[in-house]
Design an enzyme around this catalytic site. Structure first.
Site, PDB file in Angstrom:
ATOM      1  N   LYS A  77       0.840  -1.197   0.000  1.00 33.77           N
ATOM      2  CA  LYS A  77       0.000   0.000   0.000  1.00 33.77           C
ATOM      3  C   LYS A  77       0.878   1.251   0.000  1.00 33.77           C
ATOM      4  O   LYS A  77       1.916   1.281   0.674  1.00 33.77           O
ATOM      5  CB  LYS A  77      -0.906  -0.034   1.245  1.00 33.77           C
ATOM      6  CG  LYS A  77      -1.967   1.052   1.291  1.00 33.77           C
ATOM      7  CD  LYS A  77      -2.889   0.831   2.490  1.00 33.77           C
ATOM      8  CE  LYS A  77      -3.981   1.869   2.588  1.00 33.77           C
ATOM      9  NZ  LYS A  77      -4.863   1.639   3.756  1.00 33.77           N
ATOM     10  N   SER A 152      -9.749   1.473   2.673  1.00 31.58           N
ATOM     11  CA  SER A 152      -8.916   2.240   1.771  1.00 31.58           C
ATOM     12  C   SER A 152      -7.827   1.436   1.060  1.00 31.58           C
ATOM     13  O   SER A 152      -7.279   1.909   0.073  1.00 31.58           O
ATOM     14  CB  SER A 152      -8.253   3.369   2.552  1.00 31.58           C
ATOM     15  OG  SER A 152      -7.373   2.853   3.538  1.00 31.58           O
ATOM     16  N   SER A 176      -9.837  -0.821   6.799  1.00 29.35           N
ATOM     17  CA  SER A 176      -9.250  -0.685   5.467  1.00 29.35           C
ATOM     18  C   SER A 176      -8.536  -1.909   4.903  1.00 29.35           C
ATOM     19  O   SER A 176      -8.212  -1.937   3.724  1.00 29.35           O
ATOM     20  CB  SER A 176      -8.282   0.487   5.445  1.00 29.35           C
ATOM     21  OG  SER A 176      -9.018   1.666   5.342  1.00 29.35           O
TER      22      SER A 176
HETATM   23  N1  GLN Z   1     -13.094   3.720   5.988  1.00 32.43           N
HETATM   24  C1  GLN Z   1     -12.519   4.168   7.203  1.00 32.43           C
HETATM   25  C2  GLN Z   1     -12.159   5.619   7.104  1.00 32.43           C
HETATM   26  O1  GLN Z   1     -12.425   6.201   6.104  1.00 32.43           O
HETATM   27  C3  GLN Z   1     -11.350   3.324   7.570  1.00 32.43           C
HETATM   28  C4  GLN Z   1     -10.146   3.677   6.823  1.00 32.43           C
HETATM   29  C5  GLN Z   1      -8.934   2.885   7.229  1.00 32.43           C
HETATM   30  O2  GLN Z   1      -9.049   1.853   7.873  1.00 32.43           O
HETATM   31  N2  GLN Z   1      -7.777   3.434   6.881  1.00 32.43           N
HETATM   32  O3  GLN Z   1     -11.659   6.214   8.004  1.00 32.43           O
END
Ligand code: GLN
Length: 481
Positions: A77, A152, A176
């Protein structure tokens, strides 16, 4: 040689039996990546680097001198620093940022002879649940390119699902790793907070996030976790907990396991097909000797609100460092330094990141702190206590990872609240710091993958992986997959 669909353990066998070389394998993925550009999974592909590493490794394999992850071609990532390569975090503000150092997880992977093939696309700074909040364009779900891959760690999940790499690393602040893994039909593991060093992970919400593997199988997740886990003097929050040999543990016969089904995770918002698929697997586990009981995590409904306050508060502080001076993008033509900060941040950050910074600054400001941030921290503690009580009764919890399967691109992007609700079942584990994993559990009537989530007590990745392994076998046997 056809590597299509093979997990790491199968590929490793081919490599060690000299039926395939690392060079062939790397070339295979590079051509797959080329053919799959439409999914937008990668921000940068490290072609030369990966091929050179593969050739060197092939020479060492000739002399039987190879590390525990030889034959693992991994996508990373783009918020995890890899020396001399771009680490953009999916943001314009870091679009040209080249990292001068390696994250600890990267050092560990390289020492174990894994090959890094590229950096994957993601929601900007990890903020999003659909893979659409990237400066580099939206990521598409390989099972249906009109649908979201989740977020994400969207590109990482796609890389594994579309066989563009053997496995991937993601980060999970509120789901994410698990949510995109569920949407793309692969395994995603968020370790216990502190289990894996975060040194070199670009910070979004430091008290919530963890790095973890996204893989084709539970055994692959175990193989990667045992390499990347462990205490690190460079990360003060990393735990001094012994790291077990998870690969051996999951091969051993699992003991009689007590499974809890949290009532609050099987509510009306979950599609009936997801509930049925998960409960069917649980029934099979019961037939194999597991004890199953319904339990309650009474504060679940407050988790999303608490998460989006705490995560935004931490983000507003962590992202203060992007000022147009120290890193990346700087806006031209400003009259003075104040204007330069303002313009660089206004032009450099995307809409969702700005929303979080504003929200986070608000909830931390004097007069509001008590009502929002402090109250959210109290809720966080109650959620933690819910889990502690549950793990007195059972060894692990099974629930849906997400209330729905992959939604359409564009469906939620204009409605942040709807987008946030996609994380309703993933954020509690981050608030409590416990490990959690999403395992594929068949498909719905549209052929879209369903994710089954397993949660366990702090540092009990062992039970998580053993149960995951049992779930995986049931799903395969029943052809739910
Ligand atoms: N979807 C969640 C957010 O937007 C989690 C994102 C993540 O785990 N980085 O904060």
């Amino acid at each position: 040689m056809n590597f299509e669909g093979l997990d790491y353990l199968a590929i490793r066998r081919l490599i060690f039996q000299r039926k395939a070389s690392c060079r062939q394998l790397t070339n295979h993925y590079l051509s797959q990546i080329d053919a799959a550009k439409k999914f937008n999974a990668f921000i940068s592909v490290l072609k030369k680097y990966a091929l050179t590493s593969a050739e060197l490794l092939d020479q060492r394999l000739q002399k039987s001198d190879a590390g525990p992850l030889a034959g693992l071609v991994i996508a990373v990532k783009d918020n995890i620093n890899f020396r001399d390569s771009l680490s953009t975090c999916g943001s314009k503000i870091l679009a040209n940022y080249v990292s001068p150092y390696n994250a600890t997880v990267i050092e560990k992977l390289l020492n174990a002879d894994a090959i890094v093939i590229g950096k994957t696309n993601m929601d900007e700074f990890g903020m999003g649940s659909s893979g659409e909040n990237s400066f580099f364009g939206p990521v598409k779900n390989p099972l249906d390119p009109n649908r979201a891959a989740g977020g994400s760690s969207a590109g990482s999940a796609v890389a594994v699902a579309a066989s563009l790499s053997t496995a991937a690393l993601g980060s999970d602040t509120g789901g994410s790793i698990r949510q995109p893994a569920a949407f793309c039909g692969v395994v995603g593991l968020k370790p216990t907070y502190g289990r894996v060093s975060r040194f070199g992970l670009v910070a979004f919400a430091s008290s919530l996030e963890e790095i973890g593997p996204i893989t084709k199988s539970v055994a692959d997740a175990a193989a990667i976790l045992e390499v990347i886990a462990g205490h690190d003097t460079k990360d003060a929050t990393s735990a001094r907990q012994p790291v077990k040999n998870y690969s051996d543990i999951i091969r051993a016969r699992s003991r009689k396991i007590r499974i809890g089904l949290p009532r609050e995770y099987f509510v009306a918002e979950v599609t009936p097909e997801i509930k049925t698929a998960i409960l069917e697997v649980v029934k099979k586990l019961e037939q194999q000797g597991a004890e199953v009981e319904w339990i309650s995590l009474p504060h679940t409904e407050f988790a999303i609100a608490a998460y989006y306050i705490i995560a935004a508060a931490e983000a507003s502080s962590n992202l203060a460092r992007y000022d147009g001076v120290r890193y990346g993008f700087r806006s031209d033509g400003s009259q003075d330094i104040e204007q330069m900060y303002l313009n660089s941040r206004s032009d450099g950050f995307g809409e969702e990141v700005k929303r979080r910074i504003l929200l986070g600054t608000f909830v931390l400001s004097s007069g509001y702190y008590e009502n929002y941030y402090r109250r959210a921290q109290k809720v966080r503690h109650l959620i933690h206590l819910d889990f502690k009580a549950a793990f007195q009764q059972c060894d692990c919890l099974i629930a849906p990872t997400v209330p729905t399967t992959a939604f359409f691109l564009g469906e939620k992007i204009r409605d942040p609240l709807q987008m946030y609700l996609s994380d309703v079942f993933t954020v509690p584990a981050n608030l409590a710091g416990i490990p959690a994993m999403s395992v594929p559990c068949g498909t719905d009537s549209n052929g879209l993958p369903i994710g089954l989530q397993i949660m366990a007590d702090h540092f009990n990745e062992e039970t998580l992986l053993q149960t995951g392994n049992a779930v995986e076998s049931i799903v395969k046997q029943c052809k739910l997959h």
